[in-house]
Design a protein around this motif. Structure first.
Motif, PDB file in Angstrom:
ATOM      1  N   HIS A 178       0.808  -1.370   0.011  1.00  0.00           N
ATOM      2  CA  HIS A 178      -0.061  -0.089  -0.075  1.00  0.00           C
ATOM      3  C   HIS A 178       0.866   1.219  -0.148  1.00  0.00           C
ATOM      4  O   HIS A 178       0.456   2.133  -0.816  1.00  0.00           O
ATOM      5  CB  HIS A 178      -0.900   0.015   1.139  1.00  0.00           C
ATOM      6  N   LEU A 179       2.067   1.061   0.775  1.00  0.00           N
ATOM      7  CA  LEU A 179       2.807   2.294   0.855  1.00  0.00           C
ATOM      8  C   LEU A 179       3.597   2.587  -0.454  1.00  0.00           C
ATOM      9  O   LEU A 179       3.729   3.761  -1.026  1.00  0.00           O
ATOM     10  CB  LEU A 179       4.071   2.043   2.095  1.00  0.00           C
ATOM     11  N   SER A 180       3.743   1.323  -1.312  1.00  0.00           N
ATOM     12  CA  SER A 180       4.378   1.486  -2.474  1.00  0.00           C
ATOM     13  C   SER A 180       3.680   2.118  -3.540  1.00  0.00           C
ATOM     14  O   SER A 180       3.934   2.877  -4.258  1.00  0.00           O
ATOM     15  CB  SER A 180       4.777   0.125  -2.980  1.00  0.00           C
ATOM     16  N   LEU A 181       2.261   1.866  -3.377  1.00  0.00           N
ATOM     17  CA  LEU A 181       1.286   2.454  -4.317  1.00  0.00           C
ATOM     18  C   LEU A 181       1.233   3.858  -4.123  1.00  0.00           C
ATOM     19  O   LEU A 181       1.141   4.681  -5.111  1.00  0.00           O
ATOM     20  CB  LEU A 181      -0.245   1.978  -4.014  1.00  0.00           C
ATOM     21  N   ALA A 182       1.327   4.571  -2.686  1.00  0.00           N
ATOM     22  CA  ALA A 182       1.249   5.801  -2.312  1.00  0.00           C
ATOM     23  C   ALA A 182       2.555   6.687  -2.891  1.00  0.00           C
ATOM     24  O   ALA A 182       2.453   7.667  -3.357  1.00  0.00           O
ATOM     25  CB  ALA A 182       1.178   5.955  -0.990  1.00  0.00           C
ATOM     26  N   LYS A 183       3.540   6.047  -2.768  1.00  0.00           N
ATOM     27  CA  LYS A 183       4.874   6.422  -3.470  1.00  0.00           C
ATOM     28  C   LYS A 183       4.851   6.588  -4.911  1.00  0.00           C
ATOM     29  O   LYS A 183       5.368   7.597  -5.406  1.00  0.00           O
ATOM     30  CB  LYS A 183       6.272   5.545  -2.938  1.00  0.00           C
ATOM     31  N   HIS A 184       4.159   5.742  -5.579  1.00  0.00           N
ATOM     32  CA  HIS A 184       3.888   5.763  -6.968  1.00  0.00           C
ATOM     33  C   HIS A 184       3.395   6.964  -7.319  1.00  0.00           C
ATOM     34  O   HIS A 184       3.628   7.649  -8.380  1.00  0.00           O
ATOM     35  CB  HIS A 184       3.464   4.526  -7.427  1.00  0.00           C
ATOM     36  N   LEU A 185       2.098   7.128  -6.669  1.00  0.00           N
ATOM     37  CA  LEU A 185       1.156   8.272  -7.038  1.00  0.00           C
ATOM     38  C   LEU A 185       2.047   9.686  -6.604  1.00  0.00           C
ATOM     39  O   LEU A 185       1.646  10.674  -7.652  1.00  0.00           O
ATOM     40  CB  LEU A 185      -0.070   8.467  -6.126  1.00  0.00           C
ATOM     41  N   LEU A 186       2.553   9.617  -5.568  1.00  0.00           N
ATOM     42  CA  LEU A 186       3.756  10.984  -5.204  1.00  0.00           C
ATOM     43  C   LEU A 186       4.370  11.144  -6.321  1.00  0.00           C
ATOM     44  O   LEU A 186       4.825  12.352  -6.873  1.00  0.00           O
ATOM     45  CB  LEU A 186       4.236  10.741  -3.941  1.00  0.00           C
ATOM     46  N   HIS A 187       5.165  10.013  -6.924  1.00  0.00           N
ATOM     47  CA  HIS A 187       6.217   9.991  -8.095  1.00  0.00           C
ATOM     48  C   HIS A 187       5.782  10.894  -9.335  1.00  0.00           C
ATOM     49  O   HIS A 187       6.085  11.678 -10.023  1.00  0.00           O
ATOM     50  CB  HIS A 187       6.789   8.818  -8.207  1.00  0.00           C
TER      51      HIS A 187
END
Length: 322
Positions: A178-187
Motif C-alpha cells: 500500500h505504501l508502494s502505491l502511495a509512493k508511486h502516486l507521489l512520484h
C-alpha cells in the motif's frame, strides 16, 4: 601567543537518503545533477569555517565555483533554488545574508559540544524552529569522547526502538504494497508538479489504498493503471492529486477509459490513429462501476418480484375457479 580556537568541524558524513530527499530532488530537477557537487561544497564551507553557517557573498560564490569547476552563475542559481525549497533558511538569508539551517546547527552543536567556544549567536539560532535536517553528524570529529560515543549509541538504540514501534503501529493500518502505491502516486504527481508538498500525506494515502484493496476489492494492477492513466490525462492530472480522489473517482475513470478505448478502436477501423489494448481485467464484472452494478442487481430483483407477483395472481385465480 595562544593558538586560535578552531570553530569548524572536520567531518560531516552525508545521510544515505540525501539524494532521495524531496528538497534535493527539486534542486536537481531545476538545476541539473551538477547541483549535488555544489551543495556538498557549500556544506563543506559551512562546517569547515564557522561550523554552522557561511556568509553568502561574491567571494563565497567564487570559492565554491572554483572548487567544483562550475561558473558562478550556476552556483548562485542553485543557492537561490535551495533557499526556495527550504534547504537553507530563507529568513536568515534575507536578513543576515548567511546560509544555514536548523539541521546544520543541531549537528554542529552535537559535534562541538566539548569545544570551549561552540555557542551559536542568538541572532542566527534556529534551534527552536522546525527546519530541514541536512543529516550531518559528528562521526570522526576530534571533539568525540568515550562519553559522547556512549551517549550516541544510546540515542541510536532509542531511535531504533521508536522506529520499530512506529513500524508496528503503521502495520496495523497498511503494508508495504500500500505504501508502494502511495509512493508511486507521489512520484507521478511530482513529475507534473515538482513544487507539490504532498509527501506529508504518504501514510494517509497508503491507508486509503489499503481500503481500496480490502473493501473495494481493487487490485494493485488496477490502481497502478488508473494512477498512470490519470496523471497523463490533460484533465485528470489536475484533479487526481490524492489517494482519496483515486478511490472516489475510480468508477468514473474506468468508464472514461473504456469510452476513450472504444473511440480509438472505431478510429483504427476507419484507418485513423492506432489500436490500443486494455488490460484483461477491464472486461471482468468486478471492474464495472459500483453504481452500474447496483442498478443491474436492482433491475434483476425487480423482474424477479414481478414474476413472483404474476405467479401468485395465477395461483389465486386458479383457486377461485375451483
Amino acid at each position: 601567543m595562544a593558538r586560535p580556537i578552531k570553530k569548524g568541524i572536520d567531518y560531516f558524513p552525508l545521510d544515505v537518503n540525501f539524494l532521495s530527499d524531496i528538497k534535493v530532488r527539486k534542486i536537481m530537477r531545476a538545476c541539473g545533477s551538477s547541483s549535488i557537487s555544489i551543495l556538498i561544497s557549500l556544506l563543506s564551507n559551512i562546517y569547515r569555517d564557522e561550523g554552522y553557517y557561511v556568509a553568502w557573498d561574491d567571494d563565497t560564490a567564487f570559492l565554491v565555483s572554483d572548487e567544483v569547476g562550475a561558473n558562478e552563475g550556476s552556483v548562485e542559481e542553485i543557492v537561490k533554488k535551495a533557499i526556495q525549497v527550504g534547504f537553507f533558511d530563507k529568513v536568515l538569508f534575507d536578513n543576515e545574508k548567511i546560509l544555514t539551517s536548523k539541521g546544520i546547527q543541531e549537528r554542529y552543536k552535537t559535534a562541538a559540544y566539548k569545544k570551549k567556544d561552540s555557542e551559536i549567536l542568538d541572532k542566527y539560532s534556529l534551534m527552536t524552529r522546525k527546519y530541514y535536517d541536512n543529516g550531518v553528524s559528528d562521526d570522526g570529529n576530534e571533539v568525540n569522547t568515550d562519553e559522547s560515543t556512549q551517549s550516541k549509541v544510546k540515542e541510536r538504540k532509542e531511535k531504533k526502538n521508536k522506529e520499530k514501534a512506529g513500524a508496528k503501529s503503521r502495520q496495523k493500518k497498511f503494508d508495504e504494497v500500500h505504501l508502494s502505491l502511495a509512493k508511486h502516486l507521489l512520484h507521478k504527481i511530482l513529475e507534473n508538479n515538482p513544487e507539490s508538498r504532498s509527501e506529508k500525506y504518504l501514510e494517509s494515502w497508503a491507508n486509503t489504498f489499503r481500503l481500496m484493496m480490502e473493501i473495494d476489492k481493487r487490485t494493485v494492477e488496477q490502481i497502478t493503471y488508473l494512477i498512470d492513466w490519470s496523471q497523463q490525462d490533460k484533465f485528470w492530472h489536475k484533479n487526481i492529486l490524492s489517494a482519496e480522489s483515486v478511490r472516489e473517482k475510480y468508477d468514473r475513470l474506468v468508464l472514461q477509459i473504456k469510452d476513450q478505448h472504444a473511440n480509438a478502436k472505431n478510429n483504427y477501423k476507419k484507418g485513423n490513429g492506432r489500436q490500443e489494448v486494455l488490460p484483461n481485467w477491464f472486461d471482468e464484472d468486478h471492474v464495472l462501476p459500483q453504481k452500474q452494478l447496483a442498478k443491474t442487481e436492482q433491475k434483476k430483483t425487480s423482474e424477479e418480484l414481478d414474476r413472483e407477483v404474476e405467479e401468485m395472481k395465477a395461483i389465486l385465480k386458479a383457486g377461485r375457479g375451483n
